[in-house]
Design a protein around this motif. Sequence first.
Motif, PDB file in Angstrom:
ATOM      1  N   SER A   1       0.837  -1.199   0.000  1.00 15.37           N
ATOM      2  CA  SER A   1       0.000   0.000   0.000  1.00 15.37           C
ATOM      3  C   SER A   1       0.872   1.249   0.000  1.00 15.37           C
ATOM      4  CB  SER A   1      -0.917   0.008   1.226  1.00 15.37           C
ATOM      5  OG  SER A   1      -0.153  -0.024   2.431  1.00 15.37           O
ATOM      6  N   LEU A   2       0.283   2.354  -0.370  1.00 13.96           N
ATOM      7  CA  LEU A   2       0.986   3.640  -0.367  1.00 13.96           C
ATOM      8  C   LEU A   2       1.093   4.155   1.058  1.00 13.96           C
ATOM      9  CD1 LEU A   2       2.153   6.179  -1.793  1.00 13.96           C
ATOM     10  CD2 LEU A   2      -0.207   7.021  -1.930  1.00 13.96           C
ATOM     11  N   ASP A   3       2.317   4.465   1.476  1.00 18.03           N
ATOM     12  CA  ASP A   3       2.511   5.135   2.768  1.00 18.03           C
ATOM     13  C   ASP A   3       2.467   6.641   2.532  1.00 18.03           C
ATOM     14  OD1 ASP A   3       3.478   4.493   5.716  1.00 18.03           O
ATOM     15  OD2 ASP A   3       4.594   6.262   5.049  1.00 18.03           O
ATOM     16  N   HIS A   4       3.390   7.167   1.753  1.00 19.13           N
ATOM     17  CA  HIS A   4       3.309   8.558   1.321  1.00 19.13           C
ATOM     18  C   HIS A   4       4.324   8.820   0.217  1.00 19.13           C
ATOM     19  CE1 HIS A   4       6.601   8.839   4.303  1.00 19.13           C
ATOM     20  NE2 HIS A   4       7.010   9.900   3.633  1.00 19.13           N
ATOM     21  N   ASP A   5       4.137   9.925  -0.486  1.00 24.92           N
ATOM     22  CA  ASP A   5       5.051  10.360  -1.532  1.00 24.92           C
ATOM     23  C   ASP A   5       5.891  11.527  -1.038  1.00 24.92           C
ATOM     24  OD1 ASP A   5       4.204   8.509  -3.403  1.00 24.92           O
ATOM     25  OD2 ASP A   5       2.857   9.893  -4.444  1.00 24.92           O
ATOM     26  N   MET A   6       7.137  11.577  -1.498  1.00 24.98           N
ATOM     27  CA  MET A   6       8.004  12.719  -1.231  1.00 24.98           C
ATOM     28  C   MET A   6       8.430  13.328  -2.558  1.00 24.98           C
ATOM     29  SD  MET A   6      10.508  11.684   1.939  1.00 24.98           S
ATOM     30  CE  MET A   6      11.500  10.629   0.879  1.00 24.98           C
ATOM     31  N   ASP A   7       8.341  14.648  -2.657  1.00 27.51           N
ATOM     32  CA  ASP A   7       8.738  15.341  -3.872  1.00 27.51           C
ATOM     33  C   ASP A   7      10.253  15.550  -3.857  1.00 27.51           C
ATOM     34  OD1 ASP A   7       9.063  16.902  -6.095  1.00 27.51           O
ATOM     35  OD2 ASP A   7       7.771  18.545  -5.428  1.00 27.51           O
ATOM     36  N   MET A   8      10.957  14.997  -4.849  1.00 27.29           N
ATOM     37  CA  MET A   8      12.405  15.162  -4.942  1.00 27.29           C
ATOM     38  C   MET A   8      12.797  16.145  -6.044  1.00 27.29           C
ATOM     39  SD  MET A   8      14.005  11.381  -4.228  1.00 27.29           S
ATOM     40  CE  MET A   8      13.590  10.742  -5.854  1.00 27.29           C
ATOM     41  N   GLY A   9      11.884  17.045  -6.385  1.00 26.46           N
ATOM     42  CA  GLY A   9      12.193  18.073  -7.373  1.00 26.46           C
ATOM     43  C   GLY A   9      12.439  17.484  -8.748  1.00 26.46           C
ATOM     44  N   ASP A  10      13.603  17.771  -9.319  1.00 31.75           N
ATOM     45  CA  ASP A  10      13.933  17.300 -10.662  1.00 31.75           C
ATOM     46  C   ASP A  10      14.005  15.777 -10.752  1.00 31.75           C
ATOM     47  OD1 ASP A  10      14.076  19.906 -11.473  1.00 31.75           O
ATOM     48  OD2 ASP A  10      16.265  20.047 -11.317  1.00 31.75           O
ATOM     49  N   PHE A  11      14.184  15.115  -9.607  1.00 28.59           N
ATOM     50  CA  PHE A  11      14.283  13.655  -9.608  1.00 28.59           C
ATOM     51  C   PHE A  11      12.909  12.983  -9.518  1.00 28.59           C
ATOM     52  CE2 PHE A  11      18.393  15.099  -7.898  1.00 28.59           C
ATOM     53  CZ  PHE A  11      19.239  14.490  -8.814  1.00 28.59           C
ATOM     54  N   GLY A  12      11.842  13.782  -9.431  1.00 22.77           N
ATOM     55  CA  GLY A  12      10.500  13.216  -9.399  1.00 22.77           C
ATOM     56  C   GLY A  12      10.054  12.826  -8.000  1.00 22.77           C
ATOM     57  N   VAL A  13       9.105  11.915  -7.936  1.00 24.40           N
ATOM     58  CA  VAL A  13       8.529  11.505  -6.657  1.00 24.40           C
ATOM     59  C   VAL A  13       9.276  10.299  -6.105  1.00 24.40           C
ATOM     60  CG1 VAL A  13       6.844   9.916  -7.663  1.00 24.40           C
ATOM     61  CG2 VAL A  13       6.359  10.989  -5.466  1.00 24.40           C
ATOM     62  N   TYR A  14       9.406  10.290  -4.783  1.00 21.64           N
ATOM     63  CA  TYR A  14       9.918   9.106  -4.080  1.00 21.64           C
ATOM     64  C   TYR A  14       8.723   8.505  -3.356  1.00 21.64           C
ATOM     65  CZ  TYR A  14      13.070   6.086  -1.397  1.00 21.64           C
ATOM     66  OH  TYR A  14      13.733   4.985  -0.877  1.00 21.64           O
TER      67      TYR A  14
END
Length: 262
Positions: free
Chosen positions: A170-183
């Motif tokens: 399941s999805l825990d959460h997303d982190m925005d890594m800027g130019d590297f996209g989502v983690y």
Amino acid sequence: MSDEHGKFIWAELMTTDPLAAGAFYRAVVGWTTVEMADYDYTVFEAARPDGEGRAGVAGMMRIPPELLAEHVPPNWTAYVSVSDCDATVARVAALGGTVRRPPEDIPAIGRFAVVADPHGAVLCIMTPLPMDTPPRSVPAMTPGQFGWYELHTDDVDAAFAFYSQVFGWSLDHDMDMGDFGVYRIFAHDGQAVGGMMKRMPQMSNAHWACYITVARLDDAVSRLVTGGGSVLNGPMEVPGPAYIVNAIDPQGAFISLLATER
């Protein structure tokens, strides 16, 4: 479907020089090694946090000749527990993945297979045989344990959809890594266990990375370099807070270290 379905349970190193690799990981991580002569296999053991001995956390074997002929390099591969190995293999194939090694039994251990997701990242799956005394759970951030699993993929959304259907993650959460996209941090049974990110251009293929927890990162990195390993990225701080480094061992296997102390 059992509560164990989708749980990371083991990791395995295939290498060109088990003797040298064993010495390297004993020095860097603090593991001990136990040779399984009947299987030509080595088990890495870590100290239990309760002080009651040591327990196996990973295995090691020499790369088989047929894989060497295919130019498969030294590598770490994670194992995921599944309720039904054959049914999971069929589901992987139906969802666009591939079967690299069909299901087969390991006497007294369980039934396993090697699969790859639609982008080529490889995992092993296993339906373990019931144990008279199941192993006690050890926190992932205990030194010597595998503390995190990370997928480097060509399409995070597609990969997450695939693994959610195969393993129930399941999805825990997303982190925005800027130019590297989502983690994308994913969870098993409500517990965050790993992340997914866009593959960097310098990486030749999609793959899973296994993170080994160590007590202090800088000390472990020093031992890694002294032992012939090479740092590729880091050390760097990540949310937690924690500290990581990505490296290769002396035989060329990609490995990452994780610690709560720098």
